[in-house]
Design an enzyme around this catalytic site. Structure first.
Site, short mmCIF file in Angstrom:
data_model
loop_
_atom_site.label_atom_id
_atom_site.label_comp_id
_atom_site.label_asym_id
_atom_site.label_seq_id
_atom_site.Cartn_x
_atom_site.Cartn_y
_atom_site.Cartn_z
N ASP A 196 1.02 -1.30 0.21
CA ASP A 196 0.08 0.06 0.13
C ASP A 196 0.86 1.12 0.14
O ASP A 196 2.17 1.29 0.15
CB ASP A 196 -1.06 -0.05 1.19
N ASP A 204 1.50 -17.28 -4.95
CA ASP A 204 2.05 -16.10 -5.61
C ASP A 204 1.07 -15.61 -6.47
O ASP A 204 1.11 -15.52 -7.91
CB ASP A 204 3.38 -16.69 -6.52
N GLU A 227 2.46 -10.04 0.25
CA GLU A 227 2.87 -8.99 0.16
C GLU A 227 4.20 -8.51 0.73
O GLU A 227 5.17 -9.45 0.96
CB GLU A 227 1.83 -7.95 1.27
O1 G3I Z 1 -0.29 -11.66 17.90
C1 G3I Z 1 -1.17 -12.93 17.24
C2 G3I Z 1 -0.72 -14.20 18.16
O2 G3I Z 1 -0.77 -14.05 19.34
C3 G3I Z 1 -1.44 -15.28 17.22
O3 G3I Z 1 -0.87 -16.46 17.91
C4 G3I Z 1 -1.04 -15.33 15.81
C5 G3I Z 1 -2.06 -16.46 15.08
O4 G3I Z 1 -2.53 -15.75 13.99
O5 G3I Z 1 -1.75 -13.73 15.31
C6 G3I Z 1 -1.01 -12.93 15.98
O6 G3I Z 1 -1.60 -11.76 15.50
C7 G3I Z 1 -1.14 -11.45 14.17
C8 G3I Z 1 -0.53 -9.98 14.11
O7 G3I Z 1 -0.40 -9.70 12.75
C9 G3I Z 1 0.74 -9.75 14.98
O8 G3I Z 1 1.87 -10.28 14.39
C10 G3I Z 1 -2.52 -11.31 13.21
O9 G3I Z 1 -2.74 -12.79 13.07
C11 G3I Z 1 -2.12 -10.84 11.99
O10 G3I Z 1 -3.28 -10.80 11.23
C12 G3I Z 1 -1.51 -9.49 11.84
O11 G3I Z 1 -1.07 -9.14 10.71
C13 G3I Z 1 -0.63 -7.76 10.52
C14 G3I Z 1 -1.46 -7.15 9.41
O12 G3I Z 1 -0.99 -5.95 8.97
C15 G3I Z 1 -2.92 -7.38 9.57
O13 G3I Z 1 -3.30 -6.24 10.51
C16 G3I Z 1 1.03 -7.68 10.28
O14 G3I Z 1 1.65 -8.23 11.64
C17 G3I Z 1 1.37 -6.54 9.71
O15 G3I Z 1 2.72 -6.62 9.38
C18 G3I Z 1 0.51 -6.04 8.47
O16 G3I Z 1 0.88 -4.89 8.26
C19 G3I Z 1 0.39 -4.30 7.01
C20 G3I Z 1 -0.19 -3.00 7.42
O17 G3I Z 1 -1.27 -2.91 8.44
C21 G3I Z 1 -0.62 -2.04 6.23
N1 G3I Z 1 0.51 -1.97 4.95
C22 G3I Z 1 0.90 -3.47 4.70
C23 G3I Z 1 1.30 -4.16 6.13
C24 G3I Z 1 2.10 -5.53 5.44
O18 G3I Z 1 0.88 -6.49 5.35
O1 9MR Z 2 -3.63 -3.60 0.27
C1 9MR Z 2 -3.77 -3.95 1.25
C2 9MR Z 2 -2.51 -4.37 2.11
O2 9MR Z 2 -1.53 -3.42 2.10
C3 9MR Z 2 -3.06 -4.76 3.60
O3 9MR Z 2 -1.75 -5.53 4.40
C4 9MR Z 2 -4.10 -5.72 3.70
C5 9MR Z 2 -4.68 -5.87 5.15
O4 9MR Z 2 -4.96 -5.00 5.97
O5 9MR Z 2 -5.01 -5.18 2.90
C6 9MR Z 2 -5.09 -4.86 1.79
O6 9MR Z 2 -6.01 -4.31 1.02
C7 9MR Z 2 -7.04 -5.12 0.65
C8 9MR Z 2 -8.35 -4.88 1.68
O7 9MR Z 2 -7.67 -5.28 3.16
C9 9MR Z 2 -9.48 -5.62 1.27
N1 9MR Z 2 -9.80 -5.54 -0.09
C10 9MR Z 2 -8.65 -5.65 -0.93
C11 9MR Z 2 -7.73 -4.79 -0.76
C12 9MR Z 2 -6.30 -5.15 -1.55
O8 9MR Z 2 -6.78 -4.70 -2.76
#
Ligand code: G3I
Ligand code: 9MR
Length: 570
Positions: free
Chosen positions: A176, A540, A549
């Site tokens: 993003d 992929d 991502e």
């Molecule tokens: O902390 C729990 C843990 O206790 C549990 O055992 C485990 C099981 O699934 O989940 C852990 O939580 C996870 C959390 O990250 C902490 O690492 C969630 O499942 C997981 O959904 C969450 O994912 C995060 C994701 O955003 C969704 O919120 C990623 O860490 C984080 O790197 C990612 O970051 C995104 C930004 O929001 C937007 N930009 C892109 C970026 C990369 O995807």
């Molecule tokens: O592109 C977004 C990515 O950076 C985030 O990690 C992810 C989870 O928050 O969300 C992606 O955006 C998606 C959204 O959550 C759901 N609709 C589709 C989007 C991607 O096109």
């Protein structure tokens, strides 16, 4: 045919043709003295496998060294030891119709080290990306961010809702286009830590960026491009740090210069403020006396102290997007980077501020927040970066405490390697896998193992760091080299808006994808995963934000490990 359907079909095709190469090795290469234990998937290679040198002579008829079993499918993996092959060159491993190249060179990781750092130039926001530095990946500026708005959640008397501000530059966070203070601080912190361990290496590393001609190492110039954005996230009135600069909703899959949504600085948070304080304190030290950025060190020092003070006064200011959306408009639905505890952030900030200022108050705070154990680190678990600070410091009491914890961690991490499927600390346990695992659970621990090797038992742990690197680069269940543009089979469809829309077939090179994630949170997007198993939950496909991502924090760990291993090659 739409793009989703196309990539789904491509994914299906790749699962269907199960003529997967069973020879699993590091596709990028090996350093001469490196151990070279490779894995053959499912097929017993005994008597069938040979290794040939560049002129086709057989140099080895390896025997099976041991057999491992997949904890998820029960299938067998056969391990073969090619460590005797030390002479630089390209060797061909042949087993029936299957072939793989074993590349041996002292500089085997030099290109990937450089490429993974160069990626940060390619994802810079707010400037034209120049052909001179980016080649075919040149593109027009997007997101100047010279006119962004204070979100209602961040309004104060001096900066009411809608106040126009300038907050330019910085790297895009990931697939993003938003810029998040927590993850930016963390990514810079991880890389700066490694920089401090091998400054002479970085002094020589030229990544061909616009600043390459100045007197500062390119590495620090690249950090500065994000630091100069990050510093604009501070409210000058009270020192607090806005949690992120974001559009209300994720942009569609369009190029940066096509984006039209307004961008907002949203409410200040305790975690962003402490992460900012930590990384600014560290940067203040690293840029001290720098001639290209003469003002920065002092500015960063003051900013760090102010941000820390704000956090101390606002210990419960956690960023909770859902709560925020109940109170303020426009609603914000982009990445949360939310957290429930700021103890680790406080420890990291206090540790770095003490190192910078020697003010006893920070030492007291670091003592009172000292973690109880060393774990894998991520954007929401940053105490380990503070532990690195102490490990590298001359403070005996804190340093020894931190080293003891690191030793326990490193020994636990590596205890089972001798029976593992891919001869690595990583890859046999369900908890190894999840969102962004290849960054946080594979490359980052490899960095920790390099610290252990340097500060605890020289020569003992580097081998394990290399093994995790082998995993990332191809010695694994799916057979992918998970870094774009490297290896013989690497991701072609990362969840990365620019790569998906620039009309260039190859994605940006040097990007580490998040990797296998059994959470499969993106199933609704039509993702076809080859399996539900943790180590194979990887697709992929462009839409797979949960497994495919890219993100600056993960790439930061890739840069750290690739550079450190390259710097110490023999
Ligand atoms: O902390 C729990 C843990 O206790 C549990 O055992 C485990 C099981 O699934 O989940 C852990 O939580 C996870 C959390 O990250 C902490 O690492 C969630 O499942 C997981 O959904 C969450 O994912 C995060 C994701 O955003 C969704 O919120 C990623 O860490 C984080 O790197 C990612 O970051 C995104 C930004 O929001 C937007 N930009 C892109 C970026 C990369 O995807
Ligand atoms: O592109 C977004 C990515 O950076 C985030 O990690 C992810 C989870 O928050 O969300 C992606 O955006 C998606 C959204 O959550 C759901 N609709 C589709 C989007 C991607 O096109």
């Amino acid at each position: 045919m739409n793009k989703l359907l196309l990539t789904s079909l491509a994914a299906l095709a790749s699962i269907g043709c199960s003529a997967q190469n069973p020879i699993r090795l590091n596709q990028v290469g090996y350093q001469p003295e490196q151990e070279k234990v490779i894995t053959i998937d499912k097929i017993n290679p005994q008597g069938k496998i040979v290794v040939k040198n560049g002129v086709g002579s057989i140099v080895a008829k390896p025997k099976v060294m041991r057999i491992a079993t997949s904890p998820w499918t029960g299938e067998k993996r056969y391990l073969i030891d090619l460590s005797n092959i030390k002479k630089p060159g390209d060797y061909t491993i042949e087993m029936g119709k299957h072939k793989a190249t074993l590349h041996v060179a002292k500089d085997a990781y030099h290109d990937i080290a450089k490429g993974s750092l160069k990626l940060f130039y390619l994802i810079r926001s707010g400037i034209d990306i120049d052909k001179k530095y980016a080649g075919i990946y040149a593109r027009k500026d997007g997101h100047p961010d010279t006119k962004v708005y204070i979100h209602a959640s961040a309004a104060t008397a001096n900066r009411p809702e809608g106040t126009e501000l300038s907050s330019p530059y910085g790297w895009y966070d990931a697939g993003d286009y938003n810029k998040y203070a927590v993850n930016s601080s963390y990514a810079i912190g991880v890389m700066q830590d490694v920089y401090e361990q091998i400054p002479e290496y970085f002094a020589q590393l030229n990544t061909n960026i616009p600043e390459s001609d100045n007197t500062t190492p390119d590495f620090l110039d690249e950090m500065m491009f994000n630091l100069k954005w990050l510093i604009t996230c501070q409210d000058p009135d009270d020192g607090g740090i806005y949690h992120k600069l974001t559009t209300p909703h994720f942009e569609a899959f369009i190029m940066p210069d096509e984006c039209k949504q307004k961008r907002y600085l949203v409410e200040k948070s305790v975690t962003a403020s402490l992460d900012f304080a930590a990384v600014m304190a560290q940067a203040s030290r690293l840029f001290e006396g720098n001639k290209d950025y003469p003002e920065f060190s002092q500015q960063a020092r003051e900013a760090a102290i102010k941000a820390y003070d704000w956090a101390i006064k606002n210990p419960n200011a956690f960023y909770r997007q859902n709560e925020m959306n109940k109170k303020f408009k426009p609603e914000v639905t982009t990445g949360e980077y939310g957290d429930w505890s700021a103890r680790d952030e406080k420890f990291w900030a206090a540790s770095e501020l003490y190192r910078l200022t020697k003010d006893a108050r920070y030492l007291e705070d670091a003592k009172s927040t000292f973690p109880t154990r060393f774990t894998n680190s991520s954007w929401n678990s940053v105490a380990e970066l503070g532990l690195f600070t102490w490990i590298a410091s001359t403070n005996k009491e804190m340093g020894e405490r931190a080293k003891d914890m690191l030793k326990t961690y490193a020994d636990n991490l590596t205890a089972h390697v001798a029976t593992s499927n891919f001869n690595a600390p990583y890859g046999d346990k369900a908890e190894d896998f999840g969102w962004g695992c290849l960054g946080g659970n594979c490359c980052w621990p490899a960095i920790a193992l390099m610290y252990a090797d340097k500060y605890i038992a020289p020569g003992k742990y580097r081998k394990f760091a290399l093994e995790n690197f082998n995993y990332v680069l191809g010695q694994n269940t799916t057979g992918y080299c998970y870094v774009t543009g490297y290896g013989t089979k690497s991701p072609m469809h990362p969840h990365h808006r620019i790569s998906a829309n620039d009309n260039i077939e190859q994605p940006f090179p040097g990007m580490l994808v998040g990797g296998p994630n059994p959470g499969q949170q993106d199933l609704a997007e039509g993702i076809i995963y080859p399996s539900k198993n943790p180590d194979a939950s990887y697709a992929d496909q462009t839409e797979s934000y949960a497994s495919n991502e890219i993100a600056i924090n993960w790439n930061a760990s890739l840069v750290g490990i690739a550079c450190w291993l390259d710097a110490t090659s023999k």
